[in-house]
Design an enzyme around this catalytic site. Structure first.
Site, PDB file in Angstrom:
ATOM      1  CB  SER A 176      20.206 -31.697 -32.231  1.00 44.61           C
ATOM      2  OG  SER A 176      19.936 -32.887 -31.807  1.00 44.61           O
ATOM      3  N   PRO A 207       4.825 -25.028 -22.676  1.00 44.17           N
ATOM      4  CG  PRO A 207       5.454 -23.353 -21.036  1.00 44.17           C
ATOM      5  CD  PRO A 207       5.253 -23.609 -22.705  1.00 44.17           C
ATOM      6  CD1 TRP A 244      10.219 -29.099 -23.063  1.00 50.59           C
ATOM      7  CD2 TRP A 244      12.366 -29.506 -22.403  1.00 50.59           C
ATOM      8  NE1 TRP A 244      10.169 -29.212 -21.793  1.00 50.59           N
ATOM      9  CE2 TRP A 244      11.470 -29.683 -21.582  1.00 50.59           C
ATOM     10  CE3 TRP A 244      13.572 -29.408 -22.503  1.00 50.59           C
ATOM     11  CZ2 TRP A 244      11.985 -30.290 -20.324  1.00 50.59           C
ATOM     12  CZ3 TRP A 244      14.283 -29.928 -21.430  1.00 50.59           C
ATOM     13  CH2 TRP A 244      13.487 -30.251 -20.425  1.00 50.59           C
ATOM     14  CB  THR A 266      17.092 -27.501 -30.338  1.00 47.36           C
ATOM     15  OG1 THR A 266      16.498 -28.543 -29.884  1.00 47.36           O
ATOM     16  CG2 THR A 266      18.703 -27.859 -30.748  1.00 47.36           C
ATOM     17  CG  LEU A 300       7.613 -31.419 -36.342  1.00 45.46           C
ATOM     18  CD1 LEU A 300       6.364 -31.719 -35.555  1.00 45.46           C
ATOM     19  CD2 LEU A 300       8.964 -31.027 -35.584  1.00 45.46           C
ATOM     20  NE  ARG A 350       8.052 -35.887 -36.180  1.00 47.29           N
ATOM     21  CZ  ARG A 350       6.538 -35.884 -35.981  1.00 47.29           C
ATOM     22  NH1 ARG A 350       5.736 -36.270 -36.965  1.00 47.29           N
ATOM     23  NH2 ARG A 350       5.993 -35.502 -34.819  1.00 47.29           N
ATOM     24  CG  LEU A 408      33.278 -50.707 -23.628  1.00 47.91           C
ATOM     25  CD1 LEU A 408      32.424 -51.216 -24.577  1.00 47.91           C
ATOM     26  CD2 LEU A 408      33.560 -49.407 -23.776  1.00 47.91           C
ATOM     27  CD  GLU A 438      12.114 -33.043 -34.757  1.00 49.26           C
ATOM     28  OE1 GLU A 438      11.354 -32.951 -35.322  1.00 49.26           O
ATOM     29  OE2 GLU A 438      12.765 -31.831 -34.700  1.00 49.26           O
TER      30      GLU A 438
HETATM   31  C1  LIG Z   1      16.481 -31.927 -25.626  1.00 46.96           C
HETATM   32  C2  LIG Z   1      15.144 -31.470 -26.339  1.00 46.96           C
HETATM   33  C3  LIG Z   1      15.088 -30.581 -27.353  1.00 46.96           C
HETATM   34  C4  LIG Z   1      13.904 -30.325 -28.115  1.00 46.96           C
HETATM   35  N1  LIG Z   1      13.939 -29.243 -29.060  1.00 46.96           N
HETATM   36  C5  LIG Z   1      12.795 -28.878 -29.401  1.00 46.96           C
HETATM   37  C6  LIG Z   1      12.644 -27.820 -30.350  1.00 46.96           C
HETATM   38  O1  LIG Z   1      13.778 -27.305 -30.797  1.00 46.96           O
HETATM   39  N2  LIG Z   1      11.720 -27.176 -30.818  1.00 46.96           N
HETATM   40  C7  LIG Z   1      10.242 -27.599 -30.187  1.00 46.96           C
HETATM   41  O2  LIG Z   1       9.214 -27.365 -30.829  1.00 46.96           O
HETATM   42  N3  LIG Z   1      10.144 -28.839 -29.422  1.00 46.96           N
HETATM   43  C8  LIG Z   1      11.354 -29.420 -29.023  1.00 46.96           C
HETATM   44  N4  LIG Z   1      11.560 -30.330 -28.035  1.00 46.96           N
HETATM   45  C9  LIG Z   1      10.335 -30.651 -27.261  1.00 46.96           C
HETATM   46  C10 LIG Z   1       9.764 -32.074 -27.867  1.00 46.96           C
HETATM   47  O3  LIG Z   1       9.475 -31.918 -29.332  1.00 46.96           O
HETATM   48  C11 LIG Z   1       8.688 -32.572 -26.935  1.00 46.96           C
HETATM   49  O4  LIG Z   1       9.425 -32.734 -25.767  1.00 46.96           O
HETATM   50  C12 LIG Z   1       8.033 -33.903 -27.416  1.00 46.96           C
HETATM   51  O5  LIG Z   1       7.064 -33.380 -28.300  1.00 46.96           O
HETATM   52  C13 LIG Z   1       7.034 -34.422 -26.083  1.00 46.96           C
HETATM   53  O6  LIG Z   1       6.508 -33.439 -25.590  1.00 46.96           O
HETATM   54  P1  LIG Z   1       6.330 -33.424 -23.967  1.00 46.96           P
HETATM   55  O7  LIG Z   1       7.531 -33.548 -23.691  1.00 46.96           O
HETATM   56  O8  LIG Z   1       5.697 -32.140 -23.468  1.00 46.96           O
HETATM   57  O9  LIG Z   1       5.650 -34.800 -23.548  1.00 46.96           O
HETATM   58  P2  LIG Z   1       4.268 -35.093 -23.300  1.00 46.96           P
HETATM   59  O10 LIG Z   1       3.206 -34.767 -24.447  1.00 46.96           O
HETATM   60  O11 LIG Z   1       3.638 -34.230 -22.031  1.00 46.96           O
HETATM   61  O12 LIG Z   1       4.198 -36.492 -23.362  1.00 46.96           O
HETATM   62  C14 LIG Z   1       4.323 -37.207 -21.975  1.00 46.96           C
HETATM   63  C15 LIG Z   1       4.315 -38.828 -22.222  1.00 46.96           C
HETATM   64  O13 LIG Z   1       2.804 -38.878 -22.554  1.00 46.96           O
HETATM   65  C16 LIG Z   1       2.984 -39.660 -23.479  1.00 46.96           C
HETATM   66  N5  LIG Z   1       1.622 -39.430 -24.299  1.00 46.96           N
HETATM   67  C17 LIG Z   1       1.220 -38.061 -24.719  1.00 46.96           C
HETATM   68  N6  LIG Z   1       0.006 -38.118 -25.516  1.00 46.96           N
HETATM   69  C18 LIG Z   1      -0.323 -39.529 -25.521  1.00 46.96           C
HETATM   70  C19 LIG Z   1      -1.523 -40.065 -25.938  1.00 46.96           C
HETATM   71  N7  LIG Z   1      -2.527 -39.536 -26.642  1.00 46.96           N
HETATM   72  N8  LIG Z   1      -1.484 -41.150 -26.004  1.00 46.96           N
HETATM   73  C20 LIG Z   1      -0.489 -42.087 -25.283  1.00 46.96           C
HETATM   74  N9  LIG Z   1       0.563 -41.495 -24.953  1.00 46.96           N
HETATM   75  C21 LIG Z   1       0.564 -40.164 -24.728  1.00 46.96           C
HETATM   76  C22 LIG Z   1       4.115 -39.552 -24.412  1.00 46.96           C
HETATM   77  O14 LIG Z   1       4.315 -40.259 -25.438  1.00 46.96           O
HETATM   78  C23 LIG Z   1       5.324 -39.357 -23.525  1.00 46.96           C
HETATM   79  O15 LIG Z   1       5.608 -40.455 -23.109  1.00 46.96           O
HETATM   80  C24 LIG Z   1      12.821 -30.726 -27.652  1.00 46.96           C
HETATM   81  C25 LIG Z   1      12.685 -31.637 -26.519  1.00 46.96           C
HETATM   82  C26 LIG Z   1      13.911 -32.004 -25.810  1.00 46.96           C
HETATM   83  C27 LIG Z   1      13.877 -32.961 -24.605  1.00 46.96           C
END
Ligand SMILES: Cc1cc2nc3c(=O)[nH]c(=O)nc-3n(C[C@H](O)[C@H](O)[C@H](O)COP(=O)(O)OP(=O)(O)OC[C@H]3O[C@@H](n4cnc5c(N)ncnc54)[C@H](O)[C@@H]3O)c2cc1C
Length: 392
Positions: A98, A141, A169, A171, A247, A251, A346, A371
């Protein structure tokens, strides 16, 4: 007599499709991961600590911005080499991959592709060497899968821009020297800008207590009337296609990286199954365990072929975003399933830090979400097939 695990790494002789230079690069990264990552990573993950010193070592190896031209400090390699590097790094840990992915695809790539010549010269060599750490701020957020709704804003104040908003979120944000941040201008267009550590009004608090990617540092980016000099805007891009192109690159790397995590789990499970005896025989002698191992290797091999073909297409600049989505989604899910099956092989030992499997499994829970989530990538494929977007 049973120990064939190493040969099985490349069950379909994909090595025959690689150049000698690719194999040399892969072996140098593999050797480094074995020497420098494997021995320390369990402890770092248990302590929830990013082994930051590894960044400069990755820089020396050419693993940061491998495909950025040498004149800007990159290694000038092709996309296949980038993929192979990501596989080896993630064989060590998804956190290490990452860090390299973010630095390469989400920080160096946009500065190289959309930046001015001054920005390229100022930032790329230091990012390539690991002397400088970068992060990428897109997620907010209230806006994850739907980044187009972002609330972060820049206002043109004549001599500078004023940036307000927050990202979540992110990294490496707490340790980053620079952040490539995406925010909307007064006309609602998404712009990219380089925010530098120490700019008044800019803070990057850490997000603690993660169960996943514990050897990676994650945080927020908070902007409270941050004055951004005009020369810090990325001049050659506007619109959401800017971050989406970054991205795509990341990806693509993840589709290769996930194969590395899967391979590490598979080999651990195979070696264990050959040694562990129950009912007087190695558990590898039981059909149910052979089924798990055979299916894992089949899925890994399919993932390797997908990544390899995507690498060929990327080298010719012909890979579509939907193809990249399919490969990222398939390979990360494959790796997660392989981790889960390996963990079962395991038995109780699978939950300990004596073996890497549980760590990989927990890491992959983030990789399947960041991503672009597993669901969103499926919907991208659906939209590509039908011409109808089902997620907006
Ligand atoms: C450890 C970690 C590191 C990260 N690093 C970065 C970084 O460096 N930079 C950065 O910008 N971001 C980063 N992210 C953020 C990451 O890209 C987002 O968490 C991701 O894009 C999903 O957004 P969300 O968590 O807000 O989920 P949400 O968008 O709220 O989604 C929640 C759920 O709803 C589903 N969903 C959402 N919309 C729809 C739809 N239209 N139809 C059907 N299902 C849907 C999703 O598939 C998911 O299962 C990181 C996240 C993590 C966990």
């Amino acid at each position: 007599m049973y120990n064939k695990s190493y040969q099985a790494v490349d069950y379909f002789n994909i090595d025959d499709l690689l150049g000698e230079d690719h194999k040399i690069i892969r072996s140098s990264i593999r050797d480094w991961v074995n020497r420098r990552v494997k021995p320390i990573i369990e402890k770092a993950a248990l302590e929830h600590r990013f082994p930051q010193g590894l960044m400069q070592e990755m820089g020396e190896l050419g693993a940061l911005g491998p495909y950025i031209p040498e004149q800007y400090g990159g290694a000038g390699l092709d996309q296949m080499a980038y993929g192979l590097i990501m596989t080896e790094l993630e064989r060590g840990d998804s956190a290490i991959r990452s860090a390299a992915s973010v630095q390469s695809s989400l920080v160096m790539y946009p500065i190289y592709t959309f930046g001015s010549e001054e920005q390229r010269k100022k930032f790329l060599p230091k990012l390539a060497s690991g002397e400088m750490i970068g992060c990428f701020g897109l997620t907010e957020p209230g806006y994850g899968s739907d980044p187009g709704g972002m609330l972060s804003r820049i206002q043109d104040k004549g001599g500078h821009y004023l940036l307000n908003g927050s990202k979540m979120w992110i990294t490496n944000s707490p340790i980053a020297d620079i952040a490539v941040v995406w925010a909307k201008d007064e006309s609602g267009k998404v712009r990219g800008l380089i925010v530098e550590k120490g700019m008044p009004g800019f803070t990057a608090p850490e997000t603690k207590d993660k169960w996943s990617l514990r050897a990676s540092i994650t945080g927020e980016l908070v902007f409270d009337d941050v004055r951004i000099p005009k020369e810090n805007i990325l001049p050659n891009i506007s619109g959401l296609k800017g971050p989406l192109k970054c991205l795509n690159s990341a990806r693509y790397g993840i589709s290769w990286g996930a194969v590395g995590a899967a391979l590490d789990c598979y080999h651990t499970a195979l070696d264990y199954a050959l040694e562990r005896k129950q009912f007087g025989k190695p558990i590898a002698a039981f059909q149910l365990q052979q089924k798990k191992l055979a299916e894992m290797l089949t899925e890994i091999t399919k993932g390797q072929l997908l990544a390899w073909r995507l690498g060929m297409l990327r080298n010719e600049d012909k890979a579509s975003p939907a193809q990249i989505s399919m490969a990222k989604r398939n390979n990360v899910n494959m790796a997660l399933q392989v981790a889960r099956e390996s963990r079962q092989i395991l038995g109780a030992m699978g939950i300990t830090a004596d073996f890497p499997i549980m760590r990989h499994m927990m890491n992959l829970e983030s990789v399947i979400t960041y991503e672009g989530t597993h669901d969103i990538h499926l919907l991208i494929t659906g939209a590509d097939i039908t011409g109808i977007q089902a997620f907006e």
